[in-house]
Write a protein that holds these residues in place. Sequence first.
Motif: not given
Length: 974
Positions: A695-697, A699, A710, A716, A721, A775, A778, A795, A800-801
């Motif tokens: 994944y790519s956060d 935020c 956000c 991250q 995740v 993804q 999010l 979170r 962070s997730v």
Amino acid sequence: MKKNLIAVAVNGAIGTAAAVWVPTMPAFAQEDASLVEEVIVTGSRIKRADLESSSPVTVLTAEEMRITGLVDVGDLLQRLPAMSGSPIGTTTNNGGNGSVQIDLRGLGPVRTLNLVNGKRTVDGGDYQTIPAVMIERVEILKDGASATYGADAVAGVVNIITRSDFDGIMVEIQNADSFEADTGAQDSISFIAGKSFDGGNVTFGAEYVKQEEIYQSDTPWDFFQNSYFIYPDAQAFEQGGPTAAFAIGSSRIPEGRLTSGELFQRKNSDGELLFLDAEGKTTTTDTGIPAFANPVWMNPGDGLVAYDGRTYNYAPVNYIQTPYERLNIFSQVNFDLAENLQFYSEFRANLRTSAQELAPQPYNSPSDPGYSGSYIPVDPITGKPLREVNMGTSDDPDWVYTADQTLGQVVDPVPYNGISEDNFYNTLGQPVIDARRRIVESTRRFEQSIVQFQAIAGLQGSFAEWDWEASYNKGFRERADQDFGQFYGPNLSKAMGPSADLDGDGTPECYTDINDPGTLIPNCVPLDLFSGAGGITDEMLAYVGTTAVDSITVEQDQFSASISGDLMQLPAGALGAAFGYEYRREYLVFAPDSAKVAGEITGNKGEGTEGGYSSNSIFAEFLAPLYDNGSQSFDMSLGLRWDDYSTFGSDTVYQLGLEAQLVDSIKFRATQGEVFRAPSINELYDGESDAFPEYSDPCAIGNIDSSPFCDRVAPQLDTQVLTRVGGNPELDAETGDTFTAGFVVTPSLPVGDLSITLDYWKTEMDNLIDNLGAQFILDDCYKDGNPQSCALITRRPDYSVRQVKDIGFNVASLTAEGIDFETRYGFETNFGRFETSLLWVRQLENRRTPFEGAATEEQAGTLAANGNLYPEDKLNYSVNWYWNDLSVSYLGEYVGEIDANAQLIDYIQKVDSQLYHDLAAAYTFPTNTRISLGVTNLTNEEPPYIDDGFNASTDPSTYRLFGRSYYLRLSQEF
């Protein structure tokens, strides 16, 4: 006695609608129509003399299977052009379970119905349970067949037909191996014995197969040896190929890493806190992303050392071929009880052990269990807490941070006081964000032990020109799993807590309070996570290690009864009909290890599953000849089926077919129908469990500018995740429509026999059961502001997730269409018979929409977002020569070019097309001894490097992985 289908499959050599791909089967002369008995073809319950049904059927014979050298039937089927996607097999290590599955049309393995002699199997399509020696042929119906068989037959049906009239004994042994890999041989031994008698036949056989493992390090391919990554340096890769890729690995390293909060946050020489900007460089501007100092290993006298960017190369220690041993036993009995009354029974048993092996367990807090406290860096020489930590960075070489720590004396082994989700902040009031350590001292291995049986008993007979059949089908499967190399949470908590040598014997002990000797924890062995590879001793492993044991039990009961015959005479012929009833019950129990349920173990955790369903079905089928003048004919078929499920209710589907003999050598055929798939037990009732997708956060710094919802910038911590996946009892059935249309051409030639088939097919599916994906959830929350998606995200205090909840819904839709082309030509010469064949599938589209209104992904010709490969073009061809007792065959397999879409950046990798060449020969001696030798992948093609390839940076289900290989087989008939 009625002739079996293979005896009348002459049309397969001269172009029937069966569209036979038979690269090695000799052609037969056309038989007189009066000698051809009526038979049942997969896809219909009405007997007919003409195999040219309105639905396209491909037939594979036992002989062509033998020429490939494959004893795993699923591997052979998956190579066919009609197969797509990336189903698991014995080359699937991460995510595999020892089974071998297939994916017809790329619609997913769950949408292909797998049958043995027209009956369902309890494994749902594990071809490890099918011994090759018992197979007479395989019929592949490439059309939706829910009106005939009910749920699951969305993409089509694969029907294994077994030998029912074998007479004699045959013993066969085979060895297969790669010339390129250092290990990985496959050995098999099988036998079949049968006896025909007046009014019946008995057949019995067994097959034993053993396959050795192959580690990625056992192969010569460089990217199997190293963890490569090409983007963001995609341009260099395109210019230099895989050699331009740069090595990258896991951040979970044997030396150990710790990312803390302000306790270890970097400062410049003026004492100002440093943060990371969008380019990853340090700045004094508060971006919300602290520039942390990470201890990598402990050097004597140096204490805490800055992270130098090193990674762990996990590639070479993974299997690329998984080991297994299997024993398959089967028997089949048919005999007449009376005139027009026959009893039949089948029994199959499968015993299998298999294994997968991944890189050693990566310990990772806070998702893994551990000690709820604080980490105190110490000097391993003095055993004193470090008050000065020299970061030693290139841009701040003299920066020194003084920590005010007064928590008491601790000694080597370095104590690590882990962090839990419930007590996120340590006793200093500073967050410990992440601690990682690759436990290379242990082996992470997953083993399966399978016991499965299928027992079928039935009666069949006839009265007043009507044929009837009634049968009961009982299936049972039990799988016991063992997970090695995992660690037990309660003992981790104790071993990672405070430790000291308070009794002065030179060995530290575990305490709840190192200032109070009375708090000694008996039998506890302190765990050292930060002394580098080898620092975790056998005693430490014995205390914190554990083996998790899971069990899965599946039961299946199926009762069916049907009757077929002629309803009436029409001007063009008899109106054929079939009617029937079916009851089916499925039940599953998954009992995971109690430590997984309680969340007290490393690795994936989750809950159990228990559930089932039953269904009652009524079906009818009609075949009406509308016109026949001897040269031209028109036939129409209609199938209807009503299914009532205990889970979601009832559904009714139909299929309408048309067959038109336009001239002697050209026949048109078409079908239009509805299909559906009932949700499986797992999809309905699976307990929540862990998954770790990339994944790519939205935020995270660098993404937050496009994420207006956000609250603040988030760190991250990883590329993966924690996602909780599971069943949804509110699921409904998937529904869809199918259409096929095509021609069968069998021209009369001066020399030889030619057949050509061309078919267009299309399947449209709605209400597909699918996960939205971490993804998507999010992005849907933080970019589009959907509160329903935001409710699925948790979170941590640092933003962070922590986890994403991602259960299945009826949300997706899918449209797939393509063209099938098959041709065969055989001719006689003075020096033997030649046979050629070509089978080609062009997938025009495979478009998936995750939910209504979302962007549609074109999956055809790509490595799609779901990680599966969908080639636009797949092709098999062959040239075979038969001369007396000698046969020589050349086989080709082509896989078209692929666009591999990088999921986290805007980059598409072009993967070249692949062409494989196989050569085989066999000779039969007068003693009925046959020797077969084959060399596969003759030109030693390497597997293609795919940057987003999940297993070994390639696609093990599509490509050949081990270069030039061979098989040697010896058969003896008595």
